[in-house]
Design a protein around this motif. Structure first.
Motif, PDB file in Angstrom:
ATOM      1  N   LEU A   1      35.712  37.858  47.136  1.00 49.29           N
ATOM      2  CA  LEU A   1      35.993  38.647  46.053  1.00 49.29           C
ATOM      3  C   LEU A   1      37.465  39.500  46.204  1.00 49.29           C
ATOM      4  N   ASN A   2      37.553  39.757  47.413  1.00 58.07           N
ATOM      5  CA  ASN A   2      38.862  40.567  47.952  1.00 58.07           C
ATOM      6  C   ASN A   2      39.919  39.390  47.999  1.00 58.07           C
TER       7      ASN A   2
ATOM      8  N   LEU B   1      40.747  37.040  46.032  1.00 55.63           N
ATOM      9  CA  LEU B   1      41.077  36.778  44.495  1.00 55.63           C
ATOM     10  C   LEU B   1      42.024  37.666  44.328  1.00 55.63           C
TER      11      LEU B   1
ATOM     12  N   ASP C   1      44.767  39.821  41.603  1.00 58.49           N
ATOM     13  CA  ASP C   1      44.339  41.004  40.521  1.00 58.49           C
ATOM     14  C   ASP C   1      44.210  40.373  39.092  1.00 58.49           C
ATOM     15  N   GLY C   2      43.239  40.854  38.350  1.00 58.49           N
ATOM     16  CA  GLY C   2      43.088  40.565  37.153  1.00 58.49           C
ATOM     17  C   GLY C   2      42.127  39.243  36.993  1.00 58.49           C
ATOM     18  N   TRP C   3      41.495  39.123  38.064  1.00 61.01           N
ATOM     19  CA  TRP C   3      40.385  37.879  38.066  1.00 61.01           C
ATOM     20  C   TRP C   3      39.222  38.345  37.084  1.00 61.01           C
ATOM     21  N   THR C   4      38.943  39.657  36.828  1.00 56.75           N
ATOM     22  CA  THR C   4      37.660  40.189  36.436  1.00 56.75           C
ATOM     23  C   THR C   4      37.768  39.745  34.960  1.00 56.75           C
ATOM     24  N   ILE C   5      38.888  39.878  34.194  1.00 62.30           N
ATOM     25  CA  ILE C   5      39.030  39.536  32.816  1.00 62.30           C
ATOM     26  C   ILE C   5      38.562  38.085  32.491  1.00 62.30           C
ATOM     27  N   TYR C   6      38.647  37.228  33.405  1.00 61.23           N
ATOM     28  CA  TYR C   6      38.118  35.816  33.158  1.00 61.23           C
ATOM     29  C   TYR C   6      36.655  35.762  33.342  1.00 61.23           C
ATOM     30  N   LEU C   7      36.002  36.651  34.076  1.00 65.12           N
ATOM     31  CA  LEU C   7      34.671  36.743  34.316  1.00 65.12           C
ATOM     32  C   LEU C   7      34.293  37.473  32.679  1.00 65.12           C
ATOM     33  N   TRP C   8      34.835  38.619  32.571  1.00 61.67           N
ATOM     34  CA  TRP C   8      34.397  39.056  31.173  1.00 61.67           C
ATOM     35  C   TRP C   8      34.583  38.003  29.906  1.00 61.67           C
TER      36      TRP C   8
END
Length: 86
Positions: free
Chosen positions: A4-5, A7, A9-16
């Motif tokens: 996770l580290n 990856l 910045d901004g990868w969480t938007i794709y998860l959402w």
């Protein structure tokens, strides 16, 4: 945790976005199931009335409640017959 580290910045938007899409797809399938299984019947409210409620209802509402009850009993018989044949 290192993955996770690593990856950017901004990868969480794709998860959402993926989770949101799954929720929308699941909701669509559940609504489709409900409509095919008679879950959106507005007349179901009439099934709570019995013969003893006749004096508390208008003649039209009482007649509607008896009609809905008859339809529901026929539907139940049909479903039970289908279940027995499987």
């Amino acid at each position: 945790m290192d993955f996770l580290n690593s990856l950017g910045d901004g990868w969480t938007i794709y998860l959402w976005l993926v989770v949101g899409a799954l929720i929308v797809i699941t909701s669509a399938f559940m609504i489709r199931w409900a409509s095919k299984n008679e879950q959106f019947d507005e007349d179901i409210k009439y099934l709570v009335f019995t013969e003893s409620d006749k004096d508390k209802m208008t003649p039209a509402d009482y007649e509607k409640s008896r009609e809905v009850l008859k339809e529901q009993e026929e539907s139940r018989k049909l479903h039970l017959e289908q279940l027995a044949n499987h």
